[in-house]
Enzyme design. Structure first.
Site, PDB file in Angstrom:
ATOM      1  CG  LEU A   1      -2.006   1.054   1.197  1.00 45.80           C
ATOM      2  CD1 LEU A   1      -2.811   0.975  -0.189  1.00 45.80           C
ATOM      3  CD2 LEU A   1      -2.988   0.786   2.692  1.00 45.80           C
ATOM      4  N   GLY A   2       1.880   1.386  -0.924  1.00 41.24           N
ATOM      5  CA  GLY A   2       2.603   2.330  -1.174  1.00 41.24           C
ATOM      6  C   GLY A   2       2.131   3.307  -2.025  1.00 41.24           C
TER       7      GLY A   2
ATOM      8  N   GLY B   1       0.042   1.416  -4.947  1.00 42.16           N
ATOM      9  CA  GLY B   1      -1.370   0.504  -3.876  1.00 42.16           C
ATOM     10  C   GLY B   1      -2.209   1.730  -3.626  1.00 42.16           C
TER      11      GLY B   1
ATOM     12  N   GLY C   1       4.329   3.136 -16.998  1.00 39.95           N
ATOM     13  CA  GLY C   1       3.300   3.754 -16.450  1.00 39.95           C
ATOM     14  C   GLY C   1       1.622   3.437 -17.207  1.00 39.95           C
TER      15      GLY C   1
ATOM     16  CE  LYS D   1      10.228   1.386 -15.828  1.00 40.88           C
ATOM     17  NZ  LYS D   1      10.594   2.867 -15.791  1.00 40.88           N
TER      18      LYS D   1
END
Lengths: 429, 429
Positions: free
Chosen positions: A11-12, A15, A134, A205
């Protein structure tokens, strides 16, 4: 009407963004799926910590078994980052019959083979749009939109931190250290920026992009990777005078001889579409046989942009799940999901491109001639050359732009010239 | 192993490209789907005509019933263009239990409500990536990639012909007529260019973008649409001197008051990402709450680019079909597919933006003052103004750039000024 349960690991920033988007779009999501989507558990390290989003305290847990053991959780969303314990939790979730959504490029680039093989074995999905660029729907476009085409190359800005720093250097004339400090102050760079400015994040990536675009599995440690910390204000200025902007690019190419991948600072012609990508934005230019060039641009990181990718992935898996479709194609789009064996990349030495050479030499007659002669002996032609006014110590910075040349002859010439030279590659036409 | 049958309606440019891609990627498609995909019938007007692609003669038919009546054809691909008979054939295909892939923006923009309603009724898919922005996976990105976000605006170049002409005028200084003739000679404009240069084609595409992005149904005839044929070489030059490039844009906005759509030539600041889109390329800039801006760029038309979108759509439908998923969400992503009632657009008069005004007036004292006074009386502020050297007939061209202003006051001021004025809108910041 039955609800579809989701468990979130971590839950950063991302999150919290995911929890927020799921709440904000609750009604639209229900309209889309036909049933409500509910968060049943959120795994955190510390239940007492303050959060960027409201979560009912009873949903928080520090025990992964509370997520794995809940039969009503169909989708596990891994947003912890890093390789462990993310890897173990993803594997455990798959074995518990859950589908997995993740935005964790490190774990997939490092341990993807194991994870995708397990997903194929148990017939569960692992989707990962948020792990590259993203919120830009890039992987989805490569996998679905260009499913009918053959992708031959891609080239892009996939690390926002590096682009932010190089862009600041270009706009303000600052050196690398000052621009990095500015990026850290503005929240665009971590306290330890190594993974970003060293190119490691971009290499992770790029390995995932190669998996989806070319259908190959690559050990990211084998990707030639060069960071940006040796780029000076002088380089930025000299490149600009020659008509180029310096960008850190992740480049992938494939032809009949194999696949080449590389991450390095690159001189991009000023009018090129990637030259105009500013700040922390990402952009990836894709080349495919039938479509030709296509470009995908947007915010490549941050709480809400990455959450967009994560929640769109959740919706995709949920829709298939509700339609009774329990198995999705793997990362390369094949069914049954085929996990390719790791391949060896074409060596960087095979890449033929023009180079920017910068060196400092004593301002005495004959130096430039000697360097030029070394290059000439190895068949390296010089396209342009310029020399600074000598400084007080009697040395002068010199810049050369070569014609396209392979790595071998150039390296041999530079060894012979016996001068420390900074080399940067130009974007191939 | 059972093959999946496809029937193709129309073997023009895009039809030939589709046949070619399906043949070229036969092996990859089979790897992706698990079964072969075969073309069982191709509907043509004239079986004897020469084709851009090899098709076995026995597949060609001039009778739609050969397609509709073949129980092995699961997917009908409509590539005829125009409203009729495309509409009738699509409806008949749906009623015969076929899924439909189309690249026909006209039929969907004009008769989409009827077609999507029928598809929902019979539980069959109608997908249409190729109808907007060619091979760029734009609709898929809006529908799936941004499914978790709220799209508030979009703005783009969706007609390659208009962009090709304006780009040529910008690069060469040519007038509209010469640039159009050049585009026709180069194959970028039709003999009758009305639908492209008049903005009608862009309005069709904008209606479809609004359906997918905003979930609204709009009659394309109600979209304020302005073509580019009145743009002169002088306008291009004057705009450039002010720092703008003239582009024909399709613009969609939504807020709590409703949805506004419009197609018109627009002054775009030189550094803007849309200003650099050259030739016949397309690019659409999307604005959404959580992601912010994102851009999708590529070839918006042509045989192979559009075929990429068509074949990717075929693969998407085929995969769902083979997985036993017979019903897809409709164009707005909701299940069961909800066809919204047509909405009324916000009037163009509500749009507040800066304007470029160009007029020709006798070069006598007081004219400029009179015009400026008219504008001032209606509250229109002038940001910049310039005047050409008077020509031999004693008149001079004048250009004004206003501050942002609503349509009503500006129109009233121009009526009062009693001069023929060419008005162009600036892109809002």
């Amino acid at each position: 009407m039955k609800a579809l349960g989701v468990g979130i690991l971590g839950l950063g920033n991302v999150g919290a963004g995911t929890v927020r988007l799921l709440a904000e779009h609750r009604a639209r999501i229900e309209a889309r799926l036909g049933v409500p989507l509910t968060i049943r558990r959120v795994l955190v390290r510390d239940r007492a910590r303050e959060r960027a989003v409201d979560v009912a305290p009873e949903l928080l847990t520090t025990d992964i078994e509370d997520v794995l053991g809940d039969p009503n959780i169909a989708i596990v969303v891994e947003l912890m980052g890093g390789v462990e314990p993310a890897r173990s939790y993803i594997l455990a979730a798959l074995r518990a019959g859950k589908h997995v959504v993740t935005a964790n490029k490190a774990v997939l680039a490092e341990r993807g083979a194991e994870i995708f093989a397990e997903a194929a074995r148990v017939g569960r999905a692992v989707v990962f749009e948020g792990s590259v660029a993203g919120g830009i729907p890039l992987l989805r476009s490569l996998r679905e939109g260009l499913a009918s085409d053959r992708i031959t190359g891609l080239c892009g800005i996939v690390n926002g931190t590096s682009n932010y720093i190089l862009d600041a250097m270009t706009r303000t004339g600052a050196g690398f250290a000052d621009a990095l400090a500015g990026a850290q102050a503005a929240g665009y760079a971590e306290a330890d920026p190594t993974l970003d400015v060293g190119g490691g994040d971009a290499a992770h990536k790029l390995a995932l992009l190669a998996l989806v675009a070319f259908g190959v599995q690559v050990d990211p440690a084998t990707i030639p990777t060069e960071g940006i910390s040796h780029i000076t204000a002088f380089d930025i200025r000299a490149a600009a005078e020659l008509g180029f902007i310096i960008k850190s690019l992740a480049i992938g190419e494939r032809d009949e001889h194999g696949v080449g991948l590389r991450v390095h600072p690159t001189l991009v012609p000023r009018g090129h579409v990637l030259a105009g990508v500013q700040g922390a934005f990402n952009a990836v230019l894709v080349q495919s046989d039938a479509l030709g060039p296509s470009l995908y641009y947007g915010r490549g990181a941050g709480m809400m942009p990455t959450a967009v990718a994560v929640v769109s992935d959740i919706l995709e898996v949920a829709r298939d799940l509700l339609a009774g479709l329990y198995s999705r194609p793997g990362p390369t789009g094949q069914v049954p999901s085929a996990i390719p064996a790791p391949i060896a990349l074409r060596p960087l030495a095979d890449v033929v491109c023009a180079h920017y050479l910068r060196f400092r030499a004593p301002h005495v007659p004959g130096v430039l001639g000697r360097v030029a002669a070394c290059l000439g002996r190895h068949g390296v032609s010089i396209r342009r050359m310029s020399q600074e006014t000598p400084s007080d110590d009697g040395s002068a910075a010199m810049v050369m732009l070569t014609e396209p040349v392979a790595d071998g002859p150039l390296a041999a010439a530079l060894v012979e010239a016996a001068l420390p030279v900074t080399r940067l590659r130009l974007l191939a036409d």
